[in-house]
Design an enzyme around this catalytic site. Sequence first.
Site, PDB file in Angstrom:
ATOM      1  N   ARG A  94     123.989  64.102   4.606  1.00 12.11           N
ATOM      2  CA  ARG A  94     124.600  62.766   4.565  1.00 12.11           C
ATOM      3  C   ARG A  94     126.122  62.826   4.565  1.00 12.11           C
ATOM      4  NH1 ARG A  94     120.874  59.050   0.693  1.00 12.11           N
ATOM      5  NH2 ARG A  94     118.978  59.209   1.921  1.00 12.11           N
ATOM      6  N   ASP A 149     124.519  44.860  -4.878  1.00 11.60           N
ATOM      7  CA  ASP A 149     124.298  46.281  -4.609  1.00 11.60           C
ATOM      8  C   ASP A 149     125.647  46.991  -4.728  1.00 11.60           C
ATOM      9  OD1 ASP A 149     121.694  47.763  -3.084  1.00 11.60           O
ATOM     10  OD2 ASP A 149     123.583  48.868  -3.023  1.00 11.60           O
TER      11      ASP A 149
HETATM   12  C1  LIG Z   1     115.695  52.005  -2.633  1.00 12.21           C
HETATM   13  S1  LIG Z   1     116.796  50.653  -2.637  1.00 12.21           S
HETATM   14  C2  LIG Z   1     115.764  49.391  -3.318  1.00 12.21           C
HETATM   15  C3  LIG Z   1     115.922  48.059  -2.627  1.00 12.21           C
HETATM   16  C4  LIG Z   1     115.019  46.940  -3.177  1.00 12.21           C
HETATM   17  N1  LIG Z   1     115.314  46.660  -4.553  1.00 12.21           N
HETATM   18  C5  LIG Z   1     113.566  47.282  -3.007  1.00 12.21           C
HETATM   19  O1  LIG Z   1     112.887  47.638  -3.962  1.00 12.21           O
HETATM   20  O2  LIG Z   1     113.081  47.236  -1.866  1.00 12.21           O
HETATM   21  C6  LIG Z   1     117.881  51.042  -3.998  1.00 12.21           C
HETATM   22  C7  LIG Z   1     119.218  50.339  -3.945  1.00 12.21           C
HETATM   23  O3  LIG Z   1     119.892  50.524  -5.199  1.00 12.21           O
HETATM   24  C8  LIG Z   1     121.265  50.657  -4.944  1.00 12.21           C
HETATM   25  N2  LIG Z   1     121.920  51.337  -6.072  1.00 12.21           N
HETATM   26  C9  LIG Z   1     121.822  52.639  -6.445  1.00 12.21           C
HETATM   27  N3  LIG Z   1     122.603  52.890  -7.499  1.00 12.21           N
HETATM   28  C10 LIG Z   1     123.220  51.717  -7.809  1.00 12.21           C
HETATM   29  C11 LIG Z   1     124.167  51.337  -8.806  1.00 12.21           C
HETATM   30  N4  LIG Z   1     124.653  52.197  -9.701  1.00 12.21           N
HETATM   31  N5  LIG Z   1     124.587  50.044  -8.819  1.00 12.21           N
HETATM   32  C12 LIG Z   1     124.093  49.145  -7.924  1.00 12.21           C
HETATM   33  N6  LIG Z   1     123.217  49.459  -6.950  1.00 12.21           N
HETATM   34  C13 LIG Z   1     122.781  50.735  -6.901  1.00 12.21           C
HETATM   35  C14 LIG Z   1     121.334  51.451  -3.641  1.00 12.21           C
HETATM   36  O4  LIG Z   1     122.560  51.250  -2.971  1.00 12.21           O
HETATM   37  C15 LIG Z   1     120.136  50.885  -2.868  1.00 12.21           C
HETATM   38  O5  LIG Z   1     120.507  49.878  -1.959  1.00 12.21           O
END
Ligand SMILES: C[S@@+](CC[C@H](N)C(=O)[O-])C[C@H]1O[C@@H](n2cnc3c(N)ncnc32)[C@H](O)[C@@H]1O
Length: 292
Positions: free
Chosen positions: A55, A162
């Site tokens: 990445r 996010d």
């Molecule tokens: C796998 S996706 C899940 C999306 C959705 N909630 C779902 O279940 O389909 C996880 C998301 O969490 C976000 N994320 C990870 N760490 C984070 C943080 N510290 N603060 C805010 N968002 C975060 C990532 O950028 C990503 O878009």
Amino acid sequence: MTNGFNTPLLHDTQTMTRLREFEFSLEDFEALRKLVKQITGINLSDQKRELVYGRLARRLRVLELQSFAQYREILAQDGGKEIVQFCNAITTNLTSFFREPHHFEYLRDQVLIPMAGSAATRRLRIWSAGCSTGEEPYSIAMTIREALPELHRWDVRILATDLDSDVLERGRRGLYTEDRLKNLTLQRRARFFREHRERDAVSYEVSPELKSLITFKQLNLMHPLPMRGPLDAIFCRNVVIYFDKDTQRDLFARVAQLQQPGNLLFLGHSESLFKVSEQYALIGKTVYRRAG
Ligand SMILES: C[S@@+](CC[C@H](N)C(=O)[O-])C[C@H]1O[C@@H](n2cnc3c(N)ncnc32)[C@H](O)[C@@H]1O
């Protein structure tokens, strides 16, 4: 070592290091994973070393760098500009419309329909924490539009946040290719999406009636949560899966302050509040109610 075809076998570490475009030492990996944990809360296991390389190698190419050591210097010295790209590259954004559909059915049957039938307050606040490219908040918005036909009489807001600025921008635009719509019934496609043509490419744009319910905002869950409660429901799904237990405890203690007894919290299919929070009671499959 060869495999008989005069091509090197990939399973010894030295060979792999030689075959890589950029040098990526264990020290580089350790330093970067420490930074990821510090900024995002995400715990990268030893097995994620190749993923991190893959990445971030893209960022090294864009910046025309020769090594990960140079990249680490940039992260330390450019006043935080590259940190945004760094975080965007590291986060995993997998999502889909109506992912884990039982949560939307629960929201409809246990929250929206009872609320619609009662004379109580017509205010509804929902937070999609870790909303990725928007499928989750748009699925919430579709559920609300379908369950509350008299929505003009309601004060409804969905906050979608996010850490990753790229996915947020895609969520805000609300443009999806046809394969992303595979979980949606034909009725939902017809009601909530418009065909969008740009040169030869066809995509589907979310209708204004959904967009108008949602505010997309950048928010790192490691930072103070600036919103005002109470929040009737929080979707924090598939986000904390890579956080360690202490980080989860701290987050859900702050999240609980935004909710009143009876409010709902939805987690992802492999997440749980066991040994994380006693302020919530498990009431369904990964569905929690704020206790009190
Ligand atoms: C796998 S996706 C899940 C999306 C959705 N909630 C779902 O279940 O389909 C996880 C998301 O969490 C976000 N994320 C990870 N760490 C984070 C943080 N510290 N603060 C805010 N968002 C975060 C990532 O950028 C990503 O878009």
